[in-house]
Design a protein around this motif. Structure first.
Motif, PDB file in Angstrom:
ATOM      1  N   ASN A 169       1.676 -23.508  19.849  1.00  6.37           N
ATOM      2  CA  ASN A 169       0.918 -23.296  21.082  1.00  6.37           C
ATOM      3  C   ASN A 169       1.238 -21.953  21.716  1.00  6.37           C
ATOM      4  O   ASN A 169       0.355 -21.250  22.205  1.00  6.37           O
ATOM      5  N   GLU A 170       2.518 -21.575  21.731  1.00  2.48           N
ATOM      6  CA  GLU A 170       2.918 -20.303  22.319  1.00  2.48           C
ATOM      7  C   GLU A 170       2.306 -19.133  21.569  1.00  2.48           C
ATOM      8  O   GLU A 170       1.822 -18.170  22.170  1.00  2.48           O
ATOM      9  N   ALA A 171       2.309 -19.221  20.241  1.00  2.00           N
ATOM     10  CA  ALA A 171       1.733 -18.141  19.437  1.00  2.00           C
ATOM     11  C   ALA A 171       0.228 -18.036  19.642  1.00  2.00           C
ATOM     12  O   ALA A 171      -0.324 -16.941  19.794  1.00  2.00           O
ATOM     13  N   VAL A 172      -0.447 -19.198  19.662  1.00  2.01           N
ATOM     14  CA  VAL A 172      -1.900 -19.203  19.834  1.00  2.01           C
ATOM     15  C   VAL A 172      -2.273 -18.680  21.214  1.00  2.01           C
ATOM     16  O   VAL A 172      -3.231 -17.904  21.366  1.00  2.01           O
ATOM     17  N   ASP A 173      -1.517 -19.077  22.228  1.00  2.00           N
ATOM     18  CA  ASP A 173      -1.803 -18.613  23.588  1.00  2.00           C
ATOM     19  C   ASP A 173      -1.717 -17.094  23.694  1.00  2.00           C
ATOM     20  O   ASP A 173      -2.506 -16.450  24.406  1.00  2.00           O
ATOM     21  N   LYS A 174      -0.764 -16.491  22.985  1.00  2.04           N
ATOM     22  CA  LYS A 174      -0.611 -15.039  23.035  1.00  2.04           C
ATOM     23  C   LYS A 174      -1.757 -14.333  22.312  1.00  2.04           C
ATOM     24  O   LYS A 174      -2.152 -13.229  22.693  1.00  2.04           O
ATOM     25  N   MET A 175      -2.286 -14.964  21.268  1.00  3.54           N
ATOM     26  CA  MET A 175      -3.380 -14.332  20.530  1.00  3.54           C
ATOM     27  C   MET A 175      -4.714 -14.484  21.253  1.00  3.54           C
ATOM     28  O   MET A 175      -5.614 -13.660  21.071  1.00  3.54           O
ATOM     29  N   ARG A 176      -4.849 -15.517  22.059  1.00  2.00           N
ATOM     30  CA  ARG A 176      -6.066 -15.678  22.839  1.00  2.00           C
ATOM     31  C   ARG A 176      -5.994 -14.823  24.096  1.00  2.00           C
ATOM     32  O   ARG A 176      -4.920 -14.433  24.533  1.00  2.00           O
ATOM     33  N   GLY A 177      -7.145 -14.533  24.657  1.00  2.79           N
ATOM     34  CA  GLY A 177      -7.187 -13.724  25.865  1.00  2.79           C
ATOM     35  C   GLY A 177      -8.610 -13.337  26.201  1.00  2.79           C
ATOM     36  O   GLY A 177      -9.576 -13.768  25.554  1.00  2.79           O
ATOM     37  N   LYS A 178      -8.738 -12.507  27.186  1.00  5.97           N
ATOM     38  CA  LYS A 178     -10.051 -12.091  27.655  1.00  5.97           C
ATOM     39  C   LYS A 178     -10.757 -11.262  26.596  1.00  5.97           C
ATOM     40  O   LYS A 178     -10.176 -10.334  26.036  1.00  5.97           O
ATOM     41  N   PRO A 179     -12.012 -11.591  26.272  1.00  6.96           N
ATOM     42  CA  PRO A 179     -12.762 -10.782  25.303  1.00  6.96           C
ATOM     43  C   PRO A 179     -12.792  -9.316  25.710  1.00  6.96           C
ATOM     44  O   PRO A 179     -12.955  -8.990  26.896  1.00  6.96           O
ATOM     45  N   GLY A 180     -12.602  -8.439  24.723  1.00  5.77           N
ATOM     46  CA  GLY A 180     -12.582  -7.010  24.987  1.00  5.77           C
ATOM     47  C   GLY A 180     -11.180  -6.443  25.096  1.00  5.77           C
ATOM     48  O   GLY A 180     -10.995  -5.220  25.020  1.00  5.77           O
ATOM     49  N   THR A 181     -10.167  -7.309  25.271  1.00  7.33           N
ATOM     50  CA  THR A 181      -8.788  -6.827  25.322  1.00  7.33           C
ATOM     51  C   THR A 181      -8.224  -6.725  23.909  1.00  7.33           C
ATOM     52  O   THR A 181      -8.687  -7.399  22.987  1.00  7.33           O
ATOM     53  N   SER A 182      -7.213  -5.899  23.747  1.00 10.74           N
ATOM     54  CA  SER A 182      -6.660  -5.617  22.422  1.00 10.74           C
ATOM     55  C   SER A 182      -5.299  -6.267  22.236  1.00 10.74           C
ATOM     56  O   SER A 182      -4.582  -6.561  23.204  1.00 10.74           O
ATOM     57  N   ILE A 183      -4.940  -6.474  20.992  1.00 12.38           N
ATOM     58  CA  ILE A 183      -3.634  -7.015  20.642  1.00 12.38           C
ATOM     59  C   ILE A 183      -3.233  -6.456  19.281  1.00 12.38           C
ATOM     60  O   ILE A 183      -4.077  -6.246  18.401  1.00 12.38           O
ATOM     61  N   LYS A 184      -1.954  -6.204  19.133  1.00  9.34           N
ATOM     62  CA  LYS A 184      -1.409  -5.670  17.889  1.00  9.34           C
ATOM     63  C   LYS A 184      -0.687  -6.783  17.139  1.00  9.34           C
ATOM     64  O   LYS A 184       0.182  -7.452  17.681  1.00  9.34           O
ATOM     65  N   LEU A 185      -1.065  -6.980  15.871  1.00 11.51           N
ATOM     66  CA  LEU A 185      -0.431  -7.985  15.028  1.00 11.51           C
ATOM     67  C   LEU A 185       0.377  -7.295  13.932  1.00 11.51           C
ATOM     68  O   LEU A 185      -0.124  -6.380  13.270  1.00 11.51           O
ATOM     69  N   THR A 186       1.610  -7.718  13.776  1.00 10.49           N
ATOM     70  CA  THR A 186       2.424  -7.263  12.639  1.00 10.49           C
ATOM     71  C   THR A 186       2.481  -8.403  11.644  1.00 10.49           C
ATOM     72  O   THR A 186       2.841  -9.537  11.992  1.00 10.49           O
ATOM     73  N   VAL A 187       2.113  -8.111  10.411  1.00  9.77           N
ATOM     74  CA  VAL A 187       1.941  -9.138   9.388  1.00  9.77           C
ATOM     75  C   VAL A 187       2.803  -8.819   8.175  1.00  9.77           C
ATOM     76  O   VAL A 187       2.831  -7.674   7.706  1.00  9.77           O
ATOM     77  N   VAL A 188       3.506  -9.832   7.692  1.00  3.85           N
ATOM     78  CA  VAL A 188       4.226  -9.720   6.426  1.00  3.85           C
ATOM     79  C   VAL A 188       3.380 -10.400   5.360  1.00  3.85           C
ATOM     80  O   VAL A 188       3.063 -11.593   5.479  1.00  3.85           O
ATOM     81  N   ARG A 189       3.007  -9.639   4.360  1.00  6.58           N
ATOM     82  CA  ARG A 189       2.201 -10.170   3.250  1.00  6.58           C
ATOM     83  C   ARG A 189       3.078 -10.205   2.003  1.00  6.58           C
ATOM     84  O   ARG A 189       3.526  -9.146   1.531  1.00  6.58           O
ATOM     85  N   PRO A 190       3.363 -11.381   1.490  1.00  2.74           N
ATOM     86  CA  PRO A 190       4.207 -11.452   0.295  1.00  2.74           C
ATOM     87  C   PRO A 190       3.672 -10.543  -0.813  1.00  2.74           C
ATOM     88  O   PRO A 190       2.491 -10.582  -1.144  1.00  2.74           O
ATOM     89  N   GLY A 191       4.568  -9.708  -1.338  1.00  2.00           N
ATOM     90  CA  GLY A 191       4.178  -8.767  -2.379  1.00  2.00           C
ATOM     91  C   GLY A 191       3.905  -7.377  -1.860  1.00  2.00           C
ATOM     92  O   GLY A 191       3.959  -6.406  -2.627  1.00  2.00           O
ATOM     93  N   ALA A 192       3.591  -7.259  -0.560  1.00  2.00           N
ATOM     94  CA  ALA A 192       3.350  -5.935   0.027  1.00  2.00           C
ATOM     95  C   ALA A 192       4.694  -5.243   0.252  1.00  2.00           C
ATOM     96  O   ALA A 192       5.674  -5.880   0.639  1.00  2.00           O
ATOM     97  N   PRO A 193       4.764  -3.930   0.031  1.00  2.00           N
ATOM     98  CA  PRO A 193       6.051  -3.220   0.133  1.00  2.00           C
ATOM     99  C   PRO A 193       6.605  -3.165   1.550  1.00  2.00           C
ATOM    100  O   PRO A 193       7.809  -3.012   1.743  1.00  2.00           O
ATOM    101  N   LYS A 194       5.745  -3.253   2.567  1.00  2.00           N
ATOM    102  CA  LYS A 194       6.209  -3.192   3.950  1.00  2.00           C
ATOM    103  C   LYS A 194       5.253  -3.972   4.840  1.00  2.00           C
ATOM    104  O   LYS A 194       4.114  -4.276   4.440  1.00  2.00           O
ATOM    105  N   PRO A 195       5.687  -4.307   6.068  1.00  2.00           N
ATOM    106  CA  PRO A 195       4.796  -5.036   6.976  1.00  2.00           C
ATOM    107  C   PRO A 195       3.516  -4.258   7.265  1.00  2.00           C
ATOM    108  O   PRO A 195       3.505  -3.029   7.274  1.00  2.00           O
ATOM    109  N   LEU A 196       2.458  -4.998   7.520  1.00  2.00           N
ATOM    110  CA  LEU A 196       1.159  -4.417   7.831  1.00  2.00           C
ATOM    111  C   LEU A 196       0.890  -4.551   9.323  1.00  2.00           C
ATOM    112  O   LEU A 196       1.324  -5.514   9.965  1.00  2.00           O
TER     113      LEU A 196
END
Length: 445
Positions: free
Chosen positions: A145-172
């Motif tokens: 719930n905490e994670a979902v609440d942070k990703m939701r928000g007012k349309p038009g606002t921005s958010i930065k996601l850091t993603v670890v993809r297995p096999g990728a050399p570094k986070p995206l």
């Protein structure tokens, strides 16, 4: 919260009094249960009285409820007012956010599937990715719930996601802009003489939209219509009645699915009620490891009824049914109450739907680097009633010698989605005068 506690205790007491001549075993079991409940209440009181900071009673009780349900299986949960509203908006087909279906796994937020035509899908976030930071803040250990609440928000606002993809050399890193997500569960297009129907979710509009797709494609392509491809890849499921409705669109008669509960006689069966709207045209169903629940019901029904050839990768393997039980005006219980079975009596729990033709996604260059997470990988998942062949659950990782072409070679030929291209060509080869799907499926096993 005291009235709730009293209500529960009164119900339990009533159940005990209903047993006029309790056996020694049942009486001992009841006594043990009461001792455990006393321990729970003792812990609650000690925390409320002695914790270093004041704690809200509601927060403690909801935590206890969530812990109880988490010990059952990954799909049972308590829904507070916020969760209930979120579920209603998703099944209605409109909500705010990024367009991600996510889950938690050992404290990490994992992407189940991005929704088509949403900020997440357009940015290239994939099933199996792990979201580690939101706006550079670590979210490991947060509740879902905490994670979902942070990703939701007012349309038009921005958010930065850091993603670890297995096999990728570094986070995206993905910089996304929130939108009002209006889920269009069904899209369709004609590829030559083949009608392609993409079903991305099963919300309240899915059944009707599928019938509209069949009608419009039949009219557009005309008498040279070869058949249909039903694309269920990365479809996380949804409403059971919509899965039945979609299956019924392509079946004349017969069972679609059955669900069996805890009691021996607690069985419900669902049957096709209307004519096959497609007129018996050949059908190929596309599935992958992200095809779950309602998507597996459709694939399993059409496969068992010999109405379609299923191709792609083995599906997710969620063969359980959740019932929404209201607990109050703004809360409820999402509880696993039954398992579902295909017309041939197969449970897809753990094993999933095995395709008639296994077709890898050759145009996805990261497919071998990402883990194929399925129901069997989830903590506390329901165990299949019959032992699952481990060869179905585990992939040996060896390349299929039938599929040697590289993504670069396919791109030069204009192929950007190998699985879909394979499905369209398969339906095209069947043609308007193709033999029944039962005969074709028998030759492709």
């Amino acid at each position: 919260m005291k009235p709730i506690a009293h209500t529960l205790l009164a119900a339990s007491a009533g159940a005990v009094l209903a047993i006029t001549v309790p056996t020694a075993v049942s009486a001992a079991r009841e006594n043990e249960t009461w001792r455990e409940l006393d321990t729970l209440m003792d812990v609650f009181l000690k925390v409320r009285e002695s914790y270093v900071e004041p704690v809200d009673d509601k927060k403690l009780i909801e935590g206890a409820i969530n812990g109880m349900l988490a010990s059952l299986d990954p799909h049972s949960s308590y829904l507070d007012a916020r969760d209930s509203e979120a579920m209603r908006s998703q099944t209605d087909g409109e909500y705010g956010g990024l367009g991600l279906t996510v889950s938690t796994e050992d404290g990490a937020v994992r992407v189940v599937a991005p929704t088509d035509d949403t900020p997440a899908a357009r940015a290239g976030i994939k099933s199996g990715d792990f979201i580690t930071h939101l706006d550079d803040q670590l979210i490991f250990g947060s509740t879902l719930n905490e994670a979902v609440d942070k990703m939701r928000g007012k349309p038009g606002t921005s958010i930065k996601l850091t993603v670890v993809r297995p096999g990728a050399p570094k986070p995206l890193t993905f910089n996304l802009t929130r939108e009002v997500i209006k889920v269009r569960p069904v899209k369709w297009e004609a590829k030559g003489n083949v009608g392609v129907i993409r079903i991305s979710s099963f919300n309240r509009q899915t059944g009707e939209a599928t019938r509209q797709a069949v009608t419009e494609l039949t009219s557009k392509i005309g008498p040279n219509l070869s058949g249909f491809v039903i694309d269920l890849r990365s479809n996380p499921g949804g409403l059971l009645d919509q899965a039945i409705d979609v299956s019924d669109t392509f079946l004349e008669r017969g069972e679609i699915v059955s669900q069996r509960g805890r009691a021996k006689g607690d069985i419900e069966r669902y049957y096709a009620r209307s004519d096959d709207l497609s007129g018996g045209k050949p059908i190929v169903v596309l599935v992958d490891e992200g095809s779950a629940s309602a998507a597996e019901i459709v694939a399993g029904a059409l496969q068992d009824q010999k109405r379609a050839i299923v191709i792609g990768q083995r599906s997710f393997g969620k063969g359980s049914v959740q019932t929404l039980i209201p607990l109050g005006p703004d809360s409820g219980l999402r509880l696993t109450t039954a398992r579902y079975y295909t017309p041939a009596g197969r449970s897809v729990q753990e094993a999933g739907i095995e395709p008639d033709i296994v077709v890898p996604q050759l145009t996805d260059t990261t497919r071998n680097d990402r883990p194929r997470l399925r129901e069997a990988d989830l903590r506390n998942h329901l165990i299949a009633e019959k032992a699952v062949d481990e060869k179905l659950v585990e992939d040996d990782g060896k390349p299929d010698p039938r599929f040697k072409m590289t993504a670069e070679e396919l791109k030069k030929q204009g192929v950007t989605d190998f699985q879909l291209d394979y499905a369209v060509r398969l339906v095209g080869r069947l043609g308007p005068s193709a033999p029944p799907a039962v005969q074709v499926a028998a030759t492709t096993k």
